[in-house]
Design an enzyme around this catalytic site. Structure first.
Site, short mmCIF file in Angstrom:
data_model
loop_
_atom_site.label_atom_id
_atom_site.label_comp_id
_atom_site.label_asym_id
_atom_site.label_seq_id
_atom_site.Cartn_x
_atom_site.Cartn_y
_atom_site.Cartn_z
N GLU A 137 0.83 -1.20 0.00
CA GLU A 137 0.00 0.00 0.00
C GLU A 137 0.87 1.25 0.00
O GLU A 137 2.05 1.19 0.29
CB GLU A 137 -0.86 0.05 1.28
CG GLU A 137 -1.66 -1.20 1.50
CD GLU A 137 -2.48 -1.13 2.79
OE1 GLU A 137 -2.44 -0.09 3.48
OE2 GLU A 137 -3.16 -2.12 3.08
N LYS A 139 2.13 4.62 1.75
CA LYS A 139 2.17 5.19 3.09
C LYS A 139 1.79 6.67 2.94
O LYS A 139 2.60 7.50 2.53
CB LYS A 139 3.55 5.04 3.72
CG LYS A 139 3.53 5.48 5.17
CD LYS A 139 4.71 4.97 5.93
CE LYS A 139 4.60 5.21 7.42
NZ LYS A 139 4.07 6.48 7.86
N LYS A 335 10.31 3.39 4.32
CA LYS A 335 10.41 4.84 4.17
C LYS A 335 11.38 5.15 3.04
O LYS A 335 12.48 4.58 2.99
CB LYS A 335 10.94 5.48 5.46
CG LYS A 335 9.98 5.39 6.62
CD LYS A 335 8.89 6.44 6.50
CE LYS A 335 8.35 6.92 7.79
NZ LYS A 335 8.98 7.94 8.51
N CYS A 454 28.45 40.78 -23.08
CA CYS A 454 28.98 40.05 -21.92
C CYS A 454 29.10 38.58 -22.33
O CYS A 454 28.11 37.96 -22.73
CB CYS A 454 28.03 40.19 -20.73
SG CYS A 454 28.42 39.05 -19.40
#
Ligand code: IVH
Length: 739
Positions: A137, A139, A335, A454
């Site tokens: 699933e 988180k 995680k 430049c």
């Protein structure tokens, strides 16, 4: 106190008539960690104002767990490892959950997930685990809520609190649209439905925009916004917040399920929101493949997640393996690797961009963050450096915003060295030594005013001319641009089409030596080889691509000109209205602003651009070189659309179309150009007013939004029909292909 053993160790009663000896500094560290974690939990759960990132919390928690694993005598019932969260605050009435709400143990690597699987197999055997299988699933990054239904009616909703007692948020939960007050067709009895209240990303962005408009403080992230909104004292205010909910479990229940997957099916049938991202996995390899895939897609979802959760599917097996005081053994949270790291800030340098903006950037000790090595990050401007409070020599916290762009968050003050020094913004352009200046009073950005010559600005502009959204000249990459400039072949971009093979032959970069027969050699029999300088393949390619670029659509030239605020979003609409450079030059501000999306700022930037002499010179030289949309009268008759082989019939007039992902056969600019060329509006975000959403490969959250709002979705085939036949054709195609 002179006894070395007593000063270095403390004795702790283990409850078994023994005294465990723990080094004093370990006990001190344990106490400090426990206190700090309690404080962080309070800030996070009760005040909705965390002061450290999840990653830092996790690493402190991990350290505490490790200490307790080595010295079990330090484990007390109130240790953060033994309790789920802080007790409820006094704002809401406390309610006792019918059954305890647990937390989850974390895994931070595939190996740790595998180790969890092996522990399960070790405990109950391989066959049992295989027969059950796992459920994978999302988180969800929100806050856990317990919904109590009695005979199908929602009677109570509570936050998790400390796992036993939570806060009564029934009134606020009743206002969350997706949570049914009554379940359809559920059997009689009590059931606790667990799930996550969260705020979808779009809702979060809208809410913060609203708060800014009202001059109020914004939320730092969607999780805080969800927690803050659910815990507003006035349910009417809470109702106005875009909260959502997804189920992720069952607590006490009178309704029996054999599998969690079966419970989810029944919940969905009763009208409860269940994620469509839940997937069964027969083996641990399948679990790891899910995690891997999710890691890649995590930013395409319509809400934030911070990992994946893996659960044993069979309820009887869940009960057999049981739980600790804090978390079930039958589930694990994976995680995602930390997107925040620390590294040393070695220097702050400045770069000069295409429009002369001078930007300080951080040079750091290389460090891996979210999968790639980072050693530089923009610091935007001098006041941003000051605001972040970083000094050269500091250890800094670095993260990848949206996991793509590296961002320095700030210094770790505790690690600041004595010789750290402040950054000083230079007064002169580092590339051409012109004195830097603010264009207008109050501007945040210093600029180099030497726009035409430049070298840094010119280099960036030339590189931009060749970029994919401008003239898409592959041969005009960074190295080629550097070679052209150092050989002195270009004064500015006006010279681009004056490049010839003779001129390129004067450079080293575009040439190579090849051996050829010496035509002068008159000797008998043998041939003499000499070397000849010829163009490399890159050189030949660059010339061919420059020639081909002359017929490219005006929209691409508009981007190539580096007009301030004129990017690929608006260029197709401007080109559709003005079709060639002369028509654009003739337009006044009022006429320019009749184009949808052109405001006063852009209109002024366009008018300003044409007033600069060397800009007019670029137009002239590109005209002389034969660029089609720069020719007098270009775009009036057949025009550039015909030259790009496109129909000019306005068959998409009045339609709003959103493109998401990569549509095979089209770049993003081409898809937009094709829509606008047919009179359609190419919008950036999906709403109820969107007529069609074209979803290519890897579509983003716009796709999810289109599904949510029920807007018609076309793939590349459907898009081709839409372009050829208009809305009618696309609708027929949708019906016929059963979409
Ligand atoms: S199951 C007994 N599943 O993560 C198992 N939790 O870090 C308890 N969460 O408190 C939770 N997504 O707030 C579960 N798919 C998911 C979840 C999930 C998010 C949250 C939940 C929990 C926390 C633990």
């Amino acid at each position: 106190m002179n006894d070395p053993v007593r000063t270095a160790m403390i004795g702790l009663a283990t409850g078994e008539d023994e005294v465990a000896v723990v080094p004093l500094e370990v006990a001190d560290r344990h106490r400090a960690l426990a206190e700090e974690l309690r404080e962080h939990r309070w800030n996070y759960y009760i005040l909705d104002a965390p002061t450290v990132s999840d990653e830092i919390f996790d690493s402190l928690f991990h350290e505490l767990e490790e200490i307790e694993r080595r010295y079990p005598a330090l484990v007390t019932p109130d240790s953060p490892t033994q309790v789920v969260g802080p007790p409820p605050s006094a704002t809401f009435a406390a309610v006792r959950h019918p059954s305890v709400m647990l937390s989850l143990d974390n895994a931070f690597s595939p190996e740790e997930v595998r180790a969890w699987h092996h522990r399960l197999v070790g405990a109950v055997g391989e066959d049992e685990v295989a027969q059950s299988g796992y459920l994978c699933e999302l988180k969800i990054d929100g806050l856990a809520v317990d919904l109590l239904y009695e005979d199908g009616a929602l009677v109570q909703a509570a936050t998790r609190g400390d796992g036993r007692t939570g806060e009564d948020v029934t009134a606020n939960v009743r206002s969350i649209d997706v949570i049914p007050r009554r379940l359809t067709g559920a059997p009689r009895g009590r059931i606790e439905i667990r799930g996550e209240v969260f705020m979808p990303l779009q809702g979060f962005a809208d809410l913060n925009a609203r708060l800014v408009a009202e001059g109020k403080k914004v939320f730092a992230n969607p999780r805080n916004a969800a927690a803050g909104s659910l815990r507003l004292k006035d349910p009417k205010l809470s109702a106005a917040r875009p909260l959502s909910f997804l189920c992720h479990g069952v607590g006490l229940t009178d309704i029996a399920f054999e599998r969690l997957s079966e419970a989810y099916e029944r919940m969905a049938a009763w009208g409860l929101p269940v994620s469509d991202q839940i997937a069964p996995a027969a083996t641990i390899e399948e679990v790891l493949a899910y995690i891997d895939d999710l890691g890649r897609r995590r930013h395409d979802l319509s809400h934030e997640i911070d990992g994946a959760v893996v659960k044993v599917d069979v309820v009887a097996l869940q009960q057999r393996v049981g739980q600790t005081v804090r978390a079930p053994r039958w589930a694990i949270a994976y995680k995602f690797p930390p997107a925040e790291v620390t590294t040393r800030l070695l220097d702050i340098r400045v770069g000069v961009g295409r429009t002369g903006r001078v930007t300080p950037y951080a040079v750091m000790e290389p460090v891996v963050v979210a999968g790639s090595t980072v050693e530089m990050a923009t610091l935007h401007n001098a006041s941003e450096v000051e605001r972040k409070g970083v000094l050269i020599g500091d250890t800094v916290v670095l993260r990848k915003a949206g996991d793509v762009i590296p961002e320095v968050l700030g210094p770790v003050l505790a690690l600041r060295p004595a010789d750290a020094r402040a950054f000083v913004m230079p007064q002169q352009c580092p590339a051409c030594h012109t004195r830097l200046a603010y264009e207008r009073e109050g501007d945040a950005d210093l600029r180099c005013p030497n726009a035409r010559s430049c070298p840094a600005q010119l280099r960036e502009r030339l590189f931009h001319v060749g970029s994919r959204s401008a003239l898409d000249i592959e041969g005009l990459g960074e190295k080629a641009v550097d070679a052209l400039l150092s050989a002195g072949l270009l004064v500015d971009e006006g010279d681009l089409f004056t490049l010839t093979s003779d001129r390129l032959l004067t450079t080293d970069f575009f040439t190579k030596e090849i051996p050829v027969d010496d035509p002068q050699w008159t000797g008998e029999g043998r041939r003499k080889k000499i070397s000849r300088t010829v163009l490399t393949e890159n050189g030949t390619k660059l010339l061919a691509q420059l020639e081909a670029a002359k017929t490219k659509p005006f929209a691409r030239y508009l981007i190539a000109l580096s007009i301030r605020h004129l990017g690929k979003g608006i260029a197709p609409a401007l080109a559709a209205r003005f079709s060639a450079i002369d028509a654009l030059r003739a337009a006044d501000a009022e006429t320019l602003m009749t184009v949808d999306g052109v405001g006063p700022q852009l209109a002024e930037a366009i008018l300003d651009w044409f007033t600069v002499e060397w800009h007019a010179d670029i137009v002239e030289r590109w005209r002389q070189a034969g660029v089609v949309c720069f020719q007098p009268g270009a775009g009036e008759a057949a025009g550039e659309r015909a030259s790009a082989g496109e129909s000019v019939e306005p068959i998409l007039a009045g339609l709003t179309i959103v493109v998401t992902g990569t549509v095979p056969g089209y770049s993003r600019t081409e898809a937009t150009e094709a829509i606008i060329a047919r009179g359609g509006k190419a919008a950036g975000s999906v709403s109820k007013k969107t007529d069609f959403v074209v979803a290519g490969d890897n579509p983003g959250s716009k796709y999810t939004k289109a599904v949510d709002l029920g807007r018609p979705i076309l793939d590349s085939d459907g898009f081709a029909i839409l372009l050829a036949e208009g809305a009618q054709g696309a609708k027929r195609w949708l019906d016929e292909t059963d979409h």
